[in-house]
Design an enzyme around this catalytic site. Structure first.
Site, short mmCIF file in Angstrom:
data_model
loop_
_atom_site.label_atom_id
_atom_site.label_comp_id
_atom_site.label_asym_id
_atom_site.label_seq_id
_atom_site.Cartn_x
_atom_site.Cartn_y
_atom_site.Cartn_z
N TYR A 198 41.10 23.96 11.38
CA TYR A 198 39.87 23.42 10.78
C TYR A 198 40.22 22.40 9.72
CZ TYR A 198 40.75 26.44 6.71
OH TYR A 198 41.31 27.03 5.60
N CYS A 199 39.22 21.56 9.39
CA CYS A 199 39.36 20.63 8.27
C CYS A 199 37.96 20.45 7.66
CB CYS A 199 39.97 19.31 8.71
SG CYS A 199 39.00 18.42 9.95
N THR A 200 37.76 19.42 6.86
CA THR A 200 36.50 19.27 6.13
C THR A 200 35.31 19.03 7.06
OG1 THR A 200 37.80 18.23 4.41
CG2 THR A 200 35.41 18.09 4.20
#
Ligand code: ZN
Ligand code: ZN
Length: 343
Positions: A198-200
């Protein structure tokens, strides 16, 4: 035809204040083939400038990555304009969780080589062979699986103030570094483990997932829309929120609170704190975490040296800065020997 900003950030802030109207902070991205990014850039600037859109937008042959703020009353017109561009029709807009009218003070639309500086050789692998996109519900399920390895694809100063429980958070300064470290750590498990990332807002996982598949990982998953979309879904669907703390954002707000957990510490005294600041000494500008007590004691600076410089008359500070570049703006995010409590 106006193609560039004519107002300073200060003048803009005053105008926003005066208008007193609500603004929406939004981000979106799209990989697409853009033949002439410069023409596209000008097209966006002209229309968005009319709509009083502010923000930081990168345009490249490979697509667009945008973080911006729109006056709420112009949102419909803005959306209509997006929908008029074939590859942006119905693009998912990540609406910020915490709003701030001052999140952006200029409209900067820049033509770049790539829309994310990921350091990857795109020709070396099939960027379209991505991981499986999962929504919040599926993601919650996946990360409870003992066969899952959960990886945070963001930088150390981002995961420091907020992350998913049990996520691996590579202690690196750049995205490119983290890819190799993770690959090395998981070399034995390319086939048996599920690699979930995941990321932002999802953009960094788009290429990272393809890169890992290219490197031989068999089961690669990515959180659709990142932390921002996850938060929206858990709220709307009343799911369990497995994120802890704050979501770091790259605008004036620096972070938006997702849960009340404070998982970081003041870098100067070690007390629980997750407020990022930039050192008040303009020549330093170091990004770090500072509690209110330390902010007062240190005059909003990262070190005694910076405090001394910051106390000088402005003209003298300017003289000291002459000919020097502020390297901390680029390289030393959240890292310095003066920060005793930086983990
Ligand atoms: Zn402190
Ligand atoms: Zn400093």
């Amino acid at each position: 035809m106006q193609l560039y900003n004519t107002l300073s950030a200060k003048e803009r802030a005053a105008l926003i204040e005066e208008a007193g109207q609500e603004r929406l902070t939004i981000s979106f991205y799209k990989y697409a083939q853009i033949g002439n990014p410069s023409i596209f850039r000008n097209h966006l600037f002209i229309r968005w400038n009319e709509l009083d859109v502010l923000g930081r937008i990168y345009v490249a042959h490979e697509g667009i990555n945008a973080q911006l703020s729109v006056p709420a009353e112009n949102f419909e017109a803005f959306k209509e304009h997006l929908d008029s561009i074939t590859f942006l029709e119905n693009v998912r807009l990540n609406i910020a969780i915490e709003q701030d009218n001052m999140s952006f003070l200029k409209l900067k639309v820049k033509v770049r080589e790539k829309i994310v500086a990921d350091g990857l050789e795109d020709n070396a692998f099939d960027v379209t062979n991505k991981g499986i996109h999962v929504d919040a519900e599926k993601f919650n399920e996946l990360i409870e699986d003992p066969n899952t390895v959960l990886v945070d694809m963001r930088n150390h100063y981002e995961s420091e103030i907020g992350r998913f429980k049990n996520a691996i958070t590579p202690d690196v300064d750049t995205f490119r570094d983290s890819l190799d470290i993770i690959e090395k750590d998981l070399a034995e498990h390319k086939e048996d483990k599920k690699l979930v990332m995941y990321c932002t807002g999802g953009i960094r996982c788009e290429k990272a997932s393809a890169y890992y598949k290219h490197k031989g990982f068999k089961n690669v998953y990515q959180l659709e829309g990142g932390i921002i979309e996850y938060t929206r879904q858990v709220t709307n669907k009343k799911l369990e929120n497995k994120f802890l703390g704050k979501n770091f954002v790259f605008d004036h707000r620096r972070g938006e609170r997702i849960t009340e957990d404070v998982i970081a510490n003041c870098h100067q005294c070690g007390s629980p704190c997750d407020t990022h600041v930039n050192c008040a000494n303009e020549a330093c500008h170091l990004l770090f975490i500072q509690c209110e007590t330390c902010a007062e004691a240190m005059d909003n600076c990262c070190s005694v040296d910076c405090k001394d410089i910051h106390a000088l008359p402005f003209e003298e500070q300017k003289k000291l800065r002459k000919g020097k570049t502020v390297s901390n703006k680029i390289f030393k995010k959240g890292r310095s020997e003066v920060l005793k409590f930086k983990k």
